[in-house]
Motif scaffolding. Structure first.
Motif, PDB file in Angstrom:
ATOM      1  N   LYS A  54       0.835  -1.202   0.000  1.00  0.00           N
ATOM      2  CA  LYS A  54       0.000   0.000   0.000  1.00  0.00           C
ATOM      3  C   LYS A  54       0.870   1.252   0.000  1.00  0.00           C
ATOM      4  O   LYS A  54       0.582   2.226  -0.716  1.00  0.00           O
ATOM      5  CB  LYS A  54      -0.916  -0.018   1.225  1.00  0.00           C
ATOM      6  N   TYR A  55       1.951   1.227   0.775  1.00  0.00           N
ATOM      7  CA  TYR A  55       2.856   2.369   0.862  1.00  0.00           C
ATOM      8  C   TYR A  55       3.542   2.613  -0.479  1.00  0.00           C
ATOM      9  O   TYR A  55       3.696   3.752  -0.927  1.00  0.00           O
ATOM     10  CB  TYR A  55       3.885   2.096   1.959  1.00  0.00           C
ATOM     11  N   LYS A  87       2.383   1.801  -3.464  1.00  0.00           N
ATOM     12  CA  LYS A  87       1.405   2.355  -4.404  1.00  0.00           C
ATOM     13  C   LYS A  87       1.234   3.852  -4.190  1.00  0.00           C
ATOM     14  O   LYS A  87       1.102   4.615  -5.148  1.00  0.00           O
ATOM     15  CB  LYS A  87       0.065   1.628  -4.241  1.00  0.00           C
ATOM     16  N   TYR A  88       1.219   4.261  -2.924  1.00  0.00           N
ATOM     17  CA  TYR A  88       1.177   5.692  -2.627  1.00  0.00           C
ATOM     18  C   TYR A  88       2.408   6.382  -3.220  1.00  0.00           C
ATOM     19  O   TYR A  88       2.321   7.490  -3.767  1.00  0.00           O
ATOM     20  CB  TYR A  88       1.135   5.937  -1.120  1.00  0.00           C
ATOM     21  N   TRP A 139       2.520   9.513  -5.680  1.00  0.00           N
ATOM     22  CA  TRP A 139       3.236  10.736  -5.297  1.00  0.00           C
ATOM     23  C   TRP A 139       4.227  11.150  -6.378  1.00  0.00           C
ATOM     24  O   TRP A 139       4.397  12.342  -6.658  1.00  0.00           O
ATOM     25  CB  TRP A 139       3.955  10.529  -3.962  1.00  0.00           C
TER      26      TRP A 139
END
Length: 349
Positions: free
Chosen positions: A15-16, A18-19, A23
């Motif tokens: 999840k991190y 993908k962020y 970004w």
């Protein structure tokens, strides 16, 4: 490690990552807006007149002004979150020194060179040639951060660079930019500086909150650029007088806009480097040529040609190949199979 615990950790890391990809895309598109404001600033007084005094006077004034304004904006955001006290704290740590070194590479070296490139070969070409950033960045990331870059990602990096160049490539007019190739040289120096910045900053952000890192970075880079003005311009201490004269001008108003987008872009860019790795974040960065070119059409009346659409497709294909499956990025910066984690500053001193 217990399998269920590992599965939950991988899900959280995925999840991190993908962020981080999101970004990086946001950072690229945002940074492409800045050249429009910079171009307007150079056409106003006193920048238009001061540009005749020294090749590097206006580039260094603009670099100091943009990073200085961005430092204030990011500081206000961090102060609102109660993080402003961390600035002095990280200055005393080894990770803080990494951020200082990154600030030198990204500030007076890269941004000063970039502003010179804008003057000598125009804003669009400056962005096009700084799109070599992924190639320099991938090599540096592999050497210094030991980031794993597979064959598909290397092909993607090549396509991203080629696409970015194709997007805005229109043969320049010799009359408009008589020192065009000198500007290209400055743009390439900028690309190298930005690549080294992200690599060094990513190493520091293993131990520092990215939001604090970017705020501290702007403070240092703005200060270093300001101190470099008399030296790089070749005019001595009198050049600081021109800097302070410019602060109350219309040129400075346009630079506030440039700093706003630069600060926002770097805010997402540093977070992307920390989450998805330096090499992949830099590989997505050439997306900035898209927003810059579109704004050139809307504001300056440039005409889109077939090269824009061809380059856009190539660029997007390259970015997709670089990103690949997000699940593959979890181990991008693993050390001996253990995912890297943020460590409190006090443990990194």
């Amino acid at each position: 490690m217990n399998e269920s615990v590992k599965a939950r950790l991988d899900k959280k890391n995925l999840k991190y990552v993908k962020y981080g990809i999101a970004w990086a895309v946001t950072a690229g598109l945002t940074y492409g807006v800045g050249p429009t404001f910079q171009t307007f600033a150079m056409g106003e007084q006193p920048f238009a007149s001061l540009a005749l005094m020294s090749l590097m006077l206006i580039p260094m004034i603009m670099a100091a002004m943009q990073d200085g304004i961005a430092a204030i904006l990011v500081f206000l955001k961090n102060a609102q979150a109660g993080k402003h006290r961390e600035y002095l704290r990280i200055a005393k740590t080894k990770p803080g020194r990494f951020i200082m070194l990154a600030a030198f590479f990204g500030g007076p070296l890269a941004l000063g060179s970039y502003m010179a490139a804008v003057t000598l070969c125009g804003p669009v070409y400056s962005l096009i040639f700084t799109a070599m950033l992924p190639a320099f960045g991938a090599l540096a990331s592999r050497l210094f951060l030991k980031e794993h870059i597979n064959g598909r990602a290397w092909i993607g990096i090549g396509l991203a660079v080629a696409g970015a160049i194709t997007v805005g490539w229109i043969p320049p007019s010799g009359e408009a930019y008589p020192h065009f190739y000198l500007g290209v040289l400055f743009a390439l120096v900028c690309a190298i500086g930005w690549a080294l910045e992200m690599v060094v900053a990513t190493a520091g952000m293993d131990f520092v909150d990215p939001e604090i890192a970017i705020g501290f970075r702007f403070v240092i880079s703005g200060l270093l650029s300001f101190l470099a003005i008399p030296i790089v311009s070749g005019l001595g201490l009198v050049s600081w007088g021109y800097f302070f004269e410019s602060i109350s001008s219309l040129s400075a108003v346009w630079m506030i806009g440039a700093a706003l987008f630069a600060g926002g872009s770097y805010y997402f860019y540093y977070r992307a480097g920390n989450a998805a790795g330096a090499a992949r974040s830099m590989a997505i960065n050439p997306i900035m040529t898209i927003s810059a070119t579109v704004l050139g059409v809307i504001i300056f009346g440039a005409t889109l040609k077939i090269n824009f659409f061809i380059g856009l497709v190539v660029l997007l294909i390259g970015c997709v190949l670089v990103v690949g499956k997000p699940s593959e990025l979890i181990s991008l910066r693993d050390i001996e199979g253990k995912p890297s984690e943020l460590i409190p500053i006090k443990d990194a001193e």
